[in-house]
Design a protein around this motif. Structure first.
Motif, short mmCIF file in Angstrom:
data_model
loop_
_atom_site.label_atom_id
_atom_site.label_comp_id
_atom_site.label_asym_id
_atom_site.label_seq_id
_atom_site.Cartn_x
_atom_site.Cartn_y
_atom_site.Cartn_z
N SER A 167 0.81 -1.21 0.00
CA SER A 167 0.00 0.00 0.00
C SER A 167 0.85 1.27 0.00
O SER A 167 0.34 2.36 -0.26
CB SER A 167 -0.92 0.00 1.22
OG SER A 167 -0.15 -0.05 2.42
N MET A 168 2.14 1.13 0.25
CA MET A 168 3.03 2.30 0.27
C MET A 168 3.18 2.84 -1.15
O MET A 168 3.28 2.07 -2.11
CB MET A 168 4.40 1.90 0.83
CG MET A 168 5.37 3.07 0.97
SD MET A 168 6.94 2.57 1.71
CE MET A 168 6.47 2.60 3.43
N SER A 169 3.20 4.16 -1.28
CA SER A 169 3.35 4.77 -2.60
C SER A 169 4.71 4.40 -3.19
O SER A 169 5.67 4.16 -2.46
CB SER A 169 3.21 6.29 -2.52
OG SER A 169 4.35 6.85 -1.88
N LEU A 170 4.77 4.36 -4.52
CA LEU A 170 6.01 3.98 -5.20
C LEU A 170 7.19 4.88 -4.82
O LEU A 170 8.26 4.37 -4.50
CB LEU A 170 5.81 3.92 -6.71
CG LEU A 170 7.02 3.45 -7.52
CD1 LEU A 170 7.47 2.05 -7.09
CD2 LEU A 170 6.72 3.48 -9.00
N PRO A 171 7.02 6.22 -4.82
CA PRO A 171 8.16 7.07 -4.44
C PRO A 171 8.65 6.79 -3.01
O PRO A 171 9.86 6.73 -2.76
CB PRO A 171 7.62 8.49 -4.58
CG PRO A 171 6.49 8.38 -5.54
CD PRO A 171 5.89 7.02 -5.31
N ASP A 172 7.70 6.61 -2.08
CA ASP A 172 8.09 6.30 -0.69
C ASP A 172 8.77 4.94 -0.61
O ASP A 172 9.75 4.76 0.11
CB ASP A 172 6.87 6.34 0.23
CG ASP A 172 6.34 7.74 0.45
OD1 ASP A 172 7.06 8.72 0.15
OD2 ASP A 172 5.19 7.86 0.93
#
Length: 83
Positions: free
Chosen positions: A22-27
Motif C-alpha cells: 500500500s506504500m506509494s512507489l516514491p516512498d
C-alpha cells in the motif's frame, strides 16, 4: 540475530519484503534506497540492481514469446478453419 537473520544482506532482503504494497512507489523506492545504504555494500547493491535488470529483461522476453505464440496459434486456427 533473534529472527535468524545473520548477514546484512539477509536483513536487507527481509526488510524489503516487509514493505507494505500500500506504500506509494516514491516512498517505497526511497525506503529501499535507505535500506541499501544501511545494509549493503556498493558491490552487493550493484549485484542486486543487475539481477533486477536481468529479471525485467526476462519478463519482457516471456511476454514477447507469449504474444508471438498467441499470434501463431490464431494463425493456425484460421488456416485449419479454412482448410
Amino acid at each position: 540475530g533473534a529472527i535468524g537473520l545473520t548477514s546484512d544482506q539477509e536483513k536487507y532482503e527481509r526488510a524489503v519484503t516487509l514493505i507494505p504494497n500500500s506504500m506509494s512507489l516514491p516512498d517505497r523506492l526511497a525506503l529501499i534506497a535507505e535500506l541499501e545504504r544501511t545494509y549493503l555494500t556498493k558491490e552487493e547493491s550493484k549485484n542486486i540492481h543487475a539481477r533486477q535488470q536481468q529479471i525485467t529483461e526476462q519478463k519482457k522476453q516471456v511476454k514477447d514469446y507469449q504474444q508471438a505464440l498467441q499470434q501463431l496459434e490464431s494463425k493456425l486456427r484460421t488456416q485449419r478453419a479454412s482448410s
